[in-house]
Scaffold this motif. Structure first.
Motif: not given
Length: 160
Positions: A36-49, A60-66
């Motif tokens: 739930t926190n992921w959706l609320d905080q990171h859902g707009d960053d490379n997350f898809f349905v 699901g999505g993709v994350f990155h740590d530069a």
């Protein structure tokens, strides 16, 4: 034909429904708040349905740590009613291709449990570490990596 689109907050409840459909086999009760926190905080960053016939069947999505030069798959799931119909493979290959295109020089990784490790091995990942009960009792953590040489080449499962 399924359609993959960027996640918006309007998809939140459908994603939570998909999550709950996969409990308790694939996700623990403790992970509800994390997701739930992921959706609320990171859902707009490379997350898809993934939509199929007017319904959300996967997210699901993709994350990155530069700083660490790491990218990976995040919170991928298919609603339980749509398992074993090819949606998971299609959606996972989409996310792998996206990760490879956006972050071609990064280490590609993910983690999962013993319940889905074989699926991700077919998608080209390999296990680098196993932590018994790493997520919760009975949920071993498999840390996995994938290395693909050319980001322009679509990801494909290794030959069997």
């Amino acid at each position: 034909m399924p359609n993959i689109i960027p996640y918006t907050p309007a998809h939140r409840e459908d994603c939570l429904t998909a999550f709950h459909s996969n409990r308790p086999k694939y996700f623990t009760e403790e992970e509800v708040l994390l997701f739930t926190n992921w959706l609320d905080q990171h859902g707009d960053d490379n997350f898809f349905v993934m939509e199929h016939e007017g319904k959300i069947v996967a997210c699901g999505g993709v994350f990155h740590d530069a700083k660490q030069a790491v990218a990976g798959l995040a919170w991928g799931m298919v609603h339980q009613d749509y398992h074993k119909k090819g949606f998971g493979k299609l959606f996972t290959l989409f996310r792998i291709d996206l990760m490879r295109q956006l972050f071609p020089d990064f280490l590609h990784q993910m983690n999962t449990t013993q319940h889905t490790v074989a699926f991700y091995e077919k998608m080209g990942f390999h296990t680098v570490k196993i932590t018994p009960d790493g997520f919760a009792p009975g949920y071993d953590r498999y840390d996995m990596e994938g290395r693909w040489s050319n980001p322009a080449t679509p990801a494909a499962p290794p030959a069997q």
